[in-house]
Write a protein that holds these residues in place. Structure first.
Motif, short mmCIF file in Angstrom:
data_model
loop_
_atom_site.label_atom_id
_atom_site.label_comp_id
_atom_site.label_asym_id
_atom_site.label_seq_id
_atom_site.Cartn_x
_atom_site.Cartn_y
_atom_site.Cartn_z
N GLY A 1 0.32 2.15 -4.86
CA GLY A 1 1.23 2.93 -4.09
C GLY A 1 2.27 2.54 -3.45
N ILE A 2 3.13 3.53 -2.69
CA ILE A 2 4.46 3.07 -2.24
C ILE A 2 4.17 3.03 -0.69
CG2 ILE A 2 5.83 4.28 -4.01
CD1 ILE A 2 5.84 6.61 -1.93
N GLY A 3 5.50 2.22 0.01
CA GLY A 3 5.15 2.01 1.36
C GLY A 3 4.08 1.10 1.72
N ASN A 4 4.12 1.32 3.04
CA ASN A 4 2.81 0.40 3.70
C ASN A 4 1.42 1.14 3.59
OD1 ASN A 4 4.42 -1.24 4.99
ND2 ASN A 4 4.73 0.07 6.83
N PRO A 5 0.49 0.44 3.38
CA PRO A 5 -0.94 0.68 2.87
C PRO A 5 -1.65 1.67 3.93
CG PRO A 5 -1.13 -1.54 2.99
CD PRO A 5 0.51 -1.12 3.33
N LEU A 6 -2.35 2.61 3.40
CA LEU A 6 -3.01 3.71 4.69
C LEU A 6 -4.39 3.05 4.91
CD1 LEU A 6 -1.58 7.00 3.64
CD2 LEU A 6 -0.95 5.80 5.30
N GLU B 1 -3.69 4.96 -3.52
CA GLU B 1 -4.76 3.80 -3.10
C GLU B 1 -6.28 4.17 -3.38
OE1 GLU B 1 -4.23 3.41 1.08
OE2 GLU B 1 -2.21 2.90 0.90
N GLN B 2 -6.57 5.56 -3.71
CA GLN B 2 -7.94 5.93 -3.98
C GLN B 2 -8.24 5.65 -5.39
OE1 GLN B 2 -10.40 6.75 -1.53
NE2 GLN B 2 -8.74 6.27 -0.20
N SER B 3 -7.09 5.78 -6.10
CA SER B 3 -7.06 5.55 -7.45
C SER B 3 -7.00 4.26 -8.04
CB SER B 3 -6.30 6.48 -8.36
OG SER B 3 -4.92 6.05 -8.13
N ALA C 1 -7.81 0.67 5.03
CA ALA C 1 -8.14 -0.78 5.43
C ALA C 1 -8.09 -1.78 4.19
CB ALA C 1 -9.27 -0.70 6.28
N GLU C 2 -8.76 -1.14 3.05
CA GLU C 2 -9.06 -1.80 1.97
C GLU C 2 -7.43 -2.47 1.44
OE1 GLU C 2 -10.13 -0.90 -2.61
OE2 GLU C 2 -11.58 -0.31 -1.06
N GLN C 3 -6.64 -1.16 1.22
CA GLN C 3 -5.46 -1.74 0.76
C GLN C 3 -4.64 -2.70 1.67
OE1 GLN C 3 -3.66 -1.31 -2.28
NE2 GLN C 3 -5.84 -0.64 -3.01
N ARG D 1 -5.86 -5.00 3.29
CA ARG D 1 -6.51 -6.24 3.25
C ARG D 1 -5.97 -6.91 1.95
NH1 ARG D 1 -7.87 -10.77 4.91
NH2 ARG D 1 -9.77 -11.78 4.18
N VAL D 2 -5.82 -5.97 0.94
CA VAL D 2 -5.21 -6.58 -0.30
C VAL D 2 -3.78 -6.98 -0.20
CG1 VAL D 2 -4.79 -5.64 -2.70
CG2 VAL D 2 -6.68 -5.08 -1.93
N ARG D 3 -2.93 -6.33 0.55
CA ARG D 3 -1.64 -6.52 0.56
C ARG D 3 -1.65 -7.85 1.51
NH1 ARG D 3 2.26 -1.92 0.86
NH2 ARG D 3 1.89 -0.99 -1.05
N GLN D 4 -2.59 -7.94 2.44
CA GLN D 4 -2.41 -9.33 3.36
C GLN D 4 -2.76 -10.57 2.31
OE1 GLN D 4 -5.57 -9.51 6.28
NE2 GLN D 4 -4.85 -11.21 7.29
N LEU D 5 -3.89 -10.44 1.53
CA LEU D 5 -4.25 -11.47 0.69
C LEU D 5 -3.34 -11.75 -0.32
CD1 LEU D 5 -7.97 -10.41 0.08
CD2 LEU D 5 -7.11 -12.16 1.53
#
Length: 98
Positions: A57-62, A51-53, A64-66, A68-72
């Motif tokens: 990533g795999i699984g649920n995002p850790l 996520e930092q790069s 907040a930014e990721q 939000r991206v998944r939600q969008l």
């Protein structure tokens, strides 16, 4: 008898990852001290690094930014499906009116 899988919230996972990343603790040490499996901890660290790069990533995002991206992305998929349905419906009713 099956063993119940433990569930951890995102803030807890981030705290464990920060212990490893910032404090330099090993996954084995954190695993033993907190009673968490090493595999789970390593997976969280891998997820965090991805996520930092900027990767998904795999699984649920850790972060907040990721999250939000998944939600969008989910919302975008839903809206595209809605548009497709509306296009099909308008084409159907256009033929019915002729």
């Amino acid at each position: 008898m099956t063993k119940q899988r433990k569930k951890f919230d995102t803030s807890f996972k981030l705290e464990v990852v920060r212990m490893i990343q910032e404090q330099g603790l090993s996954a084995q040490h954190v695993s033993q001290s907190m009673g968490i499996g090493q595999t789970a901890i390593r997976r969280w660290v891998t997820q965090y690094k991805a996520e930092q790069s900027g990767q998904r990533g795999i699984g649920n995002p850790l972060t907040a930014e990721q999250q939000r991206v998944r939600q969008l992305e989910q919302e975008n998929r839903r809206l595209r499906m809605d548009v497709d349905i509306l296009k099909k419906a308008s084409a159907f009713f256009a033929r019915e009116l002729k």
